[in-house]
Write a protein that holds these residues in place. Sequence first.
Motif, PDB file in Angstrom:
ATOM      1  N   ARG B 214       0.833  -1.196   0.000  1.00  0.00           N
ATOM      2  CA  ARG B 214       0.000   0.000   0.000  1.00  0.00           C
ATOM      3  C   ARG B 214       0.867   1.246   0.000  1.00  0.00           C
ATOM      4  NH1 ARG B 214      -5.766  -0.666   1.117  1.00  0.00           N
ATOM      5  NH2 ARG B 214      -6.129  -2.243  -0.492  1.00  0.00           N
ATOM      6  N   ALA B 215       1.938   1.195   0.754  1.00  0.00           N
ATOM      7  CA  ALA B 215       2.848   2.336   0.769  1.00  0.00           C
ATOM      8  C   ALA B 215       3.424   2.568  -0.614  1.00  0.00           C
ATOM      9  CB  ALA B 215       3.966   2.099   1.784  1.00  0.00           C
ATOM     10  N   CYS B 216       3.778   1.483  -1.298  1.00  0.00           N
ATOM     11  CA  CYS B 216       4.331   1.618  -2.645  1.00  0.00           C
ATOM     12  C   CYS B 216       3.320   2.218  -3.603  1.00  0.00           C
ATOM     13  CB  CYS B 216       4.779   0.257  -3.185  1.00  0.00           C
ATOM     14  SG  CYS B 216       6.301  -0.325  -2.453  1.00  0.00           S
ATOM     15  N   VAL B 217       2.087   1.795  -3.496  1.00  0.00           N
ATOM     16  CA  VAL B 217       1.061   2.336  -4.391  1.00  0.00           C
ATOM     17  C   VAL B 217       0.863   3.827  -4.109  1.00  0.00           C
ATOM     18  CG1 VAL B 217      -1.377   2.256  -5.012  1.00  0.00           C
ATOM     19  CG2 VAL B 217      -0.115   0.143  -4.683  1.00  0.00           C
ATOM     20  N   ALA B 218       0.803   4.180  -2.821  1.00  0.00           N
ATOM     21  CA  ALA B 218       0.647   5.595  -2.465  1.00  0.00           C
ATOM     22  C   ALA B 218       1.840   6.396  -2.974  1.00  0.00           C
ATOM     23  CB  ALA B 218       0.518   5.738  -0.955  1.00  0.00           C
ATOM     24  N   LEU B 219       3.008   5.797  -2.844  1.00  0.00           N
ATOM     25  CA  LEU B 219       4.222   6.446  -3.307  1.00  0.00           C
ATOM     26  C   LEU B 219       4.156   6.711  -4.802  1.00  0.00           C
ATOM     27  CD1 LEU B 219       6.676   7.224  -1.767  1.00  0.00           C
ATOM     28  CD2 LEU B 219       7.615   4.963  -2.148  1.00  0.00           C
ATOM     29  N   ALA B 220       3.716   5.698  -5.531  1.00  0.00           N
ATOM     30  CA  ALA B 220       3.639   5.847  -6.987  1.00  0.00           C
ATOM     31  C   ALA B 220       2.666   6.955  -7.367  1.00  0.00           C
ATOM     32  CB  ALA B 220       3.220   4.525  -7.624  1.00  0.00           C
ATOM     33  N   SER B 221       1.609   7.101  -6.568  1.00  0.00           N
ATOM     34  CA  SER B 221       0.585   8.096  -6.908  1.00  0.00           C
ATOM     35  C   SER B 221       1.112   9.517  -6.824  1.00  0.00           C
ATOM     36  CB  SER B 221      -0.621   7.953  -5.986  1.00  0.00           C
ATOM     37  OG  SER B 221      -0.328   8.508  -4.712  1.00  0.00           O
ATOM     38  N   LEU B 222       2.233   9.709  -6.146  1.00  0.00           N
ATOM     39  CA  LEU B 222       2.796  11.053  -6.044  1.00  0.00           C
ATOM     40  C   LEU B 222       3.471  11.474  -7.339  1.00  0.00           C
ATOM     41  CD1 LEU B 222       4.313  10.926  -2.451  1.00  0.00           C
ATOM     42  CD2 LEU B 222       2.262  12.119  -3.188  1.00  0.00           C
ATOM     43  N   LYS B 223       3.733  10.497  -8.197  1.00  0.00           N
ATOM     44  CA  LYS B 223       4.337  10.766  -9.494  1.00  0.00           C
ATOM     45  C   LYS B 223       5.595  11.626  -9.383  1.00  0.00           C
ATOM     46  CE  LYS B 223       0.038  10.248 -12.079  1.00  0.00           C
ATOM     47  NZ  LYS B 223       0.175   8.774 -12.031  1.00  0.00           N
ATOM     48  N   ASN B 224       6.419  11.249  -8.458  1.00  0.00           N
ATOM     49  CA  ASN B 224       7.699  11.939  -8.334  1.00  0.00           C
ATOM     50  C   ASN B 224       8.750  10.870  -8.114  1.00  0.00           C
ATOM     51  OD1 ASN B 224      10.045  13.109  -7.102  1.00  0.00           O
ATOM     52  ND2 ASN B 224       8.860  14.955  -6.727  1.00  0.00           N
ATOM     53  N   THR B 225       9.508  10.599  -9.168  1.00  0.00           N
ATOM     54  CA  THR B 225      10.357   9.406  -9.102  1.00  0.00           C
ATOM     55  C   THR B 225      11.497   9.563  -8.111  1.00  0.00           C
ATOM     56  OG1 THR B 225      11.559  10.192 -11.030  1.00  0.00           O
ATOM     57  CG2 THR B 225       9.772   8.636 -11.401  1.00  0.00           C
ATOM     58  N   GLU B 226      11.931  10.793  -7.862  1.00  0.00           N
ATOM     59  CA  GLU B 226      13.005  10.958  -6.886  1.00  0.00           C
ATOM     60  C   GLU B 226      12.496  10.574  -5.498  1.00  0.00           C
ATOM     61  OE1 GLU B 226      14.931  14.722  -7.133  1.00  0.00           O
ATOM     62  OE2 GLU B 226      16.544  14.125  -5.761  1.00  0.00           O
ATOM     63  N   VAL B 227      11.270  10.993  -5.218  1.00  0.00           N
ATOM     64  CA  VAL B 227      10.664  10.649  -3.934  1.00  0.00           C
ATOM     65  C   VAL B 227      10.475   9.144  -3.814  1.00  0.00           C
ATOM     66  CG1 VAL B 227       8.520  10.817  -2.622  1.00  0.00           C
ATOM     67  CG2 VAL B 227       9.597  12.867  -3.510  1.00  0.00           C
ATOM     68  N   VAL B 228      10.053   8.531  -4.910  1.00  0.00           N
ATOM     69  CA  VAL B 228       9.876   7.075  -4.882  1.00  0.00           C
ATOM     70  C   VAL B 228      11.198   6.398  -4.561  1.00  0.00           C
ATOM     71  CG1 VAL B 228       9.329   5.033  -6.248  1.00  0.00           C
ATOM     72  CG2 VAL B 228       7.944   7.075  -6.480  1.00  0.00           C
ATOM     73  N   THR B 229      12.251   6.861  -5.221  1.00  0.00           N
ATOM     74  CA  THR B 229      13.564   6.268  -4.982  1.00  0.00           C
ATOM     75  C   THR B 229      13.992   6.452  -3.532  1.00  0.00           C
ATOM     76  OG1 THR B 229      14.183   6.795  -7.246  1.00  0.00           O
ATOM     77  CG2 THR B 229      15.965   6.223  -5.752  1.00  0.00           C
ATOM     78  N   LEU B 230      13.787   7.661  -3.004  1.00  0.00           N
ATOM     79  CA  LEU B 230      14.187   7.926  -1.624  1.00  0.00           C
ATOM     80  C   LEU B 230      13.544   6.926  -0.677  1.00  0.00           C
ATOM     81  CD1 LEU B 230      14.018  11.789  -1.095  1.00  0.00           C
ATOM     82  CD2 LEU B 230      16.014  10.318  -0.870  1.00  0.00           C
ATOM     83  N   LEU B 231      12.236   6.767  -0.819  1.00  0.00           N
ATOM     84  CA  LEU B 231      11.544   5.913   0.152  1.00  0.00           C
ATOM     85  C   LEU B 231      11.734   4.428  -0.124  1.00  0.00           C
ATOM     86  CD1 LEU B 231       8.584   8.287   0.904  1.00  0.00           C
ATOM     87  CD2 LEU B 231      10.371   7.576   2.440  1.00  0.00           C
ATOM     88  N   ALA B 232      11.985   4.077  -1.387  1.00  0.00           N
ATOM     89  CA  ALA B 232      12.331   2.684  -1.663  1.00  0.00           C
ATOM     90  C   ALA B 232      13.659   2.345  -1.005  1.00  0.00           C
ATOM     91  CB  ALA B 232      12.419   2.447  -3.167  1.00  0.00           C
ATOM     92  N   THR B 233      14.566   3.319  -1.047  1.00  0.00           N
ATOM     93  CA  THR B 233      15.865   3.108  -0.403  1.00  0.00           C
ATOM     94  C   THR B 233      15.694   2.920   1.097  1.00  0.00           C
ATOM     95  OG1 THR B 233      16.824   4.548  -2.078  1.00  0.00           O
ATOM     96  CG2 THR B 233      18.199   4.026  -0.200  1.00  0.00           C
ATOM     97  N   VAL B 234      14.750   3.642   1.668  1.00  0.00           N
ATOM     98  CA  VAL B 234      14.492   3.479   3.099  1.00  0.00           C
ATOM     99  C   VAL B 234      14.134   2.038   3.426  1.00  0.00           C
ATOM    100  CG1 VAL B 234      12.890   4.017   4.954  1.00  0.00           C
ATOM    101  CG2 VAL B 234      13.834   5.839   3.573  1.00  0.00           C
ATOM    102  N   VAL B 235      13.269   1.463   2.600  1.00  0.00           N
ATOM    103  CA  VAL B 235      12.869   0.074   2.845  1.00  0.00           C
ATOM    104  C   VAL B 235      14.099  -0.822   2.838  1.00  0.00           C
ATOM    105  CG1 VAL B 235      11.521  -1.858   1.987  1.00  0.00           C
ATOM    106  CG2 VAL B 235      10.592   0.435   1.864  1.00  0.00           C
ATOM    107  N   GLU B 236      14.969  -0.580   1.853  1.00  0.00           N
ATOM    108  CA  GLU B 236      16.181  -1.390   1.803  1.00  0.00           C
ATOM    109  C   GLU B 236      17.040  -1.156   3.042  1.00  0.00           C
ATOM    110  OE1 GLU B 236      18.154  -1.653  -1.968  1.00  0.00           O
ATOM    111  OE2 GLU B 236      20.121  -1.717  -1.015  1.00  0.00           O
ATOM    112  N   HIS B 237      17.126   0.091   3.487  1.00  0.00           N
ATOM    113  CA  HIS B 237      17.929   0.382   4.677  1.00  0.00           C
ATOM    114  C   HIS B 237      17.371  -0.316   5.910  1.00  0.00           C
ATOM    115  CE1 HIS B 237      19.941   4.343   3.093  1.00  0.00           C
ATOM    116  NE2 HIS B 237      20.365   3.262   2.479  1.00  0.00           N
TER     117      HIS B 237
END
Lengths: 321, 421
Positions: B214-237
Motif C-alpha cells: 500500500r505504501a508503494c502504491v501511495a508512493l507511486a501516486s505522487l508521481k515523483n520518481t526521486e521521492v519514490v527512490t528515496l523511500l524505496a531506499t528506506v525500505v532497503e535500509h
Amino acid sequence: MVIAEVPKLASAAEYFFKMGVEGKRFRPTVLLLMATALNVRVPEPLHDGVEDASATELRTRQQCIAEITEMIHVASLLHDDVLDDADTRRGIGSLNFVMGNKLAVLAGDFLLSRACVALASLKNTEVVTLLATVVEHLVTGETMQMTTSSDQRCSMDYYMQKTYYKTASLISNSCKAIALLAGQTAEVAILAFDYGKNLGLAYQLIDDVLDFTGTSASLGKGSLSDIRHGIITAPILFAMEEFPQLRTVVEQGFEDSSNVDIALEYLGKSRGIQKTRELAVKHANLAAAAIDSLPENNDEDVTKSRRALLDLTHRVITRNK
Amino acid sequence: MLIYRGLSRISRISKKTPFGRRWLPSHPLLSGASHSAAAAAADSSVKVLGCREAYSWSLPALHGIRHQIHHQSSSVIEEQLDPFSLVADELSILAKRLRSMVVAEVPKLASAAEYFFKMGVEGKRFRPTVLLLMATALNVRVPEPLHDGVEDALATELRTRQQCIAEITEMIHVASLLHDDVLDDADTRRGIGSLNFVMGNKLAVLAGDFLLSRACVALASLKNTEVVTLLATVVEHLVTGETMQMTTSSDQRCSMDYYMQKTYYKTASLISNSCKAIALLAGQTAEVAILAFDYGKNLGLAYQLIDDVLDFTGTSASLGKGSLSDIRHGIITAPILFAMEEFPQLRTVVEQGFEDSSNVDIALEYLGKSRGIQKTRELAVKHANLAAAAIDSLPENNDEDVTKSRRALLDLTHRVITRNK
C-alpha cells in the motif's frame, strides 16, 4: 555488502532461485518473449549507434521487470513458508523453526526491498503501481487461502479470485508493465495483461489436475499435496457440484486420510478432472486470442516470439509434470 | 518572548556563531553543568535569524537575552510551544486517512493491517509530527479554506502530497515493526499484544507485506520518481539495518562505527529521507533538501542514542531501572560500547553473551563505573545540535507559521535529549 556479510541470507534467497520446480524461469521467459512480441528488437551488438542504444536501454528496462518479477515471486514464496506456532507442535524442532522463520522473513524482506529499489529506478510510476499492486494481490491471495470460511472454500468464484491473486496477477501485471515500458497503447497493454492472466489461470488449473493425477492419466498417482493440506481446488469443486455429499466430507477436513480416499472416489466418479481441463483450455484459448489480436507486425523476431507465446498456451495445457 | 523552562534541565551556552544555540545538558547524571556557563550566555550575542528566536534557557538573569523579537502577535507570549499540538488537528486527519488506506478485502488481513493504526495505539506519532512541521517550516502554508481560489488549491494539493509522505512513512514504519516482532518473537508492542503473538507469525508477515505494498502504491501516486527512490531506499535500509543487527560478528558487535551505521539504517534513514522528500515535493533547492535530510538524520540518531540510555536508566536517573531489554537480547548499544573503550575486560563479558543474567549484572557494574551513559548523552546532544543547526541554516522566512514550525522543530531537538521515557 549485505550478501557478503550474511551467507545464510544469501543461501535462503538463492535457494528458491535454484529450485527445480517445473515452471522454473517460466515467468521471465514469458516476459522476454512478450517484450519481443511487442516489437522491441533484441538489439544487435555494435550496430547503428544511437538507435540501438535506445533499443538496448528499453530492453534492459524490460529485463529489469523480469528480474523484479522473480524477486517478488520468490519473496512471496519465502513469506508463505513462515509458519505459525501451531506448526511447531507437529514436531518441528523449535530452533529450526525459529531460525527458519526469521530467515524466511528477513530474506523475503531483503528481496522485496531490492525489488522496490529496482522498481524505483525505472522511473515509471504506472509500472511501480502495477507491481506494488501485485504484492498486495499476493498477500491477499495467500490470506484468502489461509482464512476461508466453509462457504468460501466450496465456492468456485472464491477459488478463481484467489487463484488470480496468488498466481495470475503477477504475470498479468508484469506483462502489462512490459507493454507500458515499450510505449504501447492502452489497448495493447490490456491485451498483454489478458495474455498473462489467462495463461496464469490455465497454468494453475492444470497444476490442480496434476496434483491428483501426477504423471499418470489416472487418479491418485499425484502428490495429493493440495488436498492433504486442506486446500480445495478446482477438480474437487467441480465434483462437489455433481455430488453434494462430497461437501460434507470436505467440511470434515482431510487430516483423516480416509477422507482423502473418499474424496478421490467421488472425484473419480465425477467429471471434475475433465471439467477442470476444459476450463484450462478455455483460458489458454483466451490467451492465444490476445496474442492474435496484437497489431500486425512482419518483423521476423516479432512473429517468432508471438508464435512462441502461442506455443506456451499449448504447453501449459498438455504438460504432464 | 521567553520560554522559561525548568532550570534544572538545561542551561544554554551560546557561542558567537550564527547559530546561537547549543545545548549543554546539565542532567543530574552529568556533573559539570556550570552556572557560570549560563552567565556567559548573558553576554552572548544571539543573533536572531529570520526566526523568532527567543529561547532563553538561562537562569536568573533574563536580562540581555531577550532581544530582537520580531514583532509577533501577542499570542506568542503565552504560548508554551508544543510541537505536537501545532499539528494535532492535521494528525487526526492523517490518522483517519491512514486507517482507510489500510482497509483490506479479506477480514483477517484487514484486522491485521489496522492493528497498529487503531485509536490509542498509534504510538507517539513522532515521525508524522516532524514531517508536518517540516512541511510548514519549508514555507508551505497550511491552506486556508475558501480563499483565493487557485493559489490555495495549489497550496492545498502540495500539502496533501506532503501529508501523503507522512502516511507512507507510517505505513513503512509499522510494516517494519510487524516484521521485527516476528524476528524477535516479541510478545508485546506499544502496550498491547504484538500482532504475531495475537494472530500468528504468518499473518503478521503478510500484514507487513500488505502495508508495504500500500505504501508503494501511495508512493507511486505522487508521481515523483526521486521521492519514490528515496523511500524505496528506506525500505532497503530498514532491512539492511535489521540484518546487520541479527548477524553481527564479534568484532562488529563491539564496533561503534558499525553500531552507528546500523542505527542510521534502522532508525534515522526513514525520517531523514522522508524529510528530504518533503523538501523535494515543496520544490525546494537541493541545498535545502539536504538541510531537511540532515535535520531528520541527526534528530533520529539523537533519539536512538537517548533510547539506548533509557533502556538502562528507565525513568530513574540511576542505572538498572530501565527495562534492560537491549542487553538481555544481546544487543550491544552505545553506552556499553563506550564502557568497553574504558574497560576492555568488558569485551570478554560481551563475547560470552547475556543469556546468563549474571553477565548482565557484571556489564551493568562496568557501565556504572564508566562514563558510558554520559558519553552517550553527549553524543546525543552533539547530534541534536547538528539537527538544530540545520534548521538555523534554512533560508530566512518571516511568515508566522513558518517561524513557529521552525521553533517547534528546534524544540524537538531539545525534547529528544531531555525525555525520560
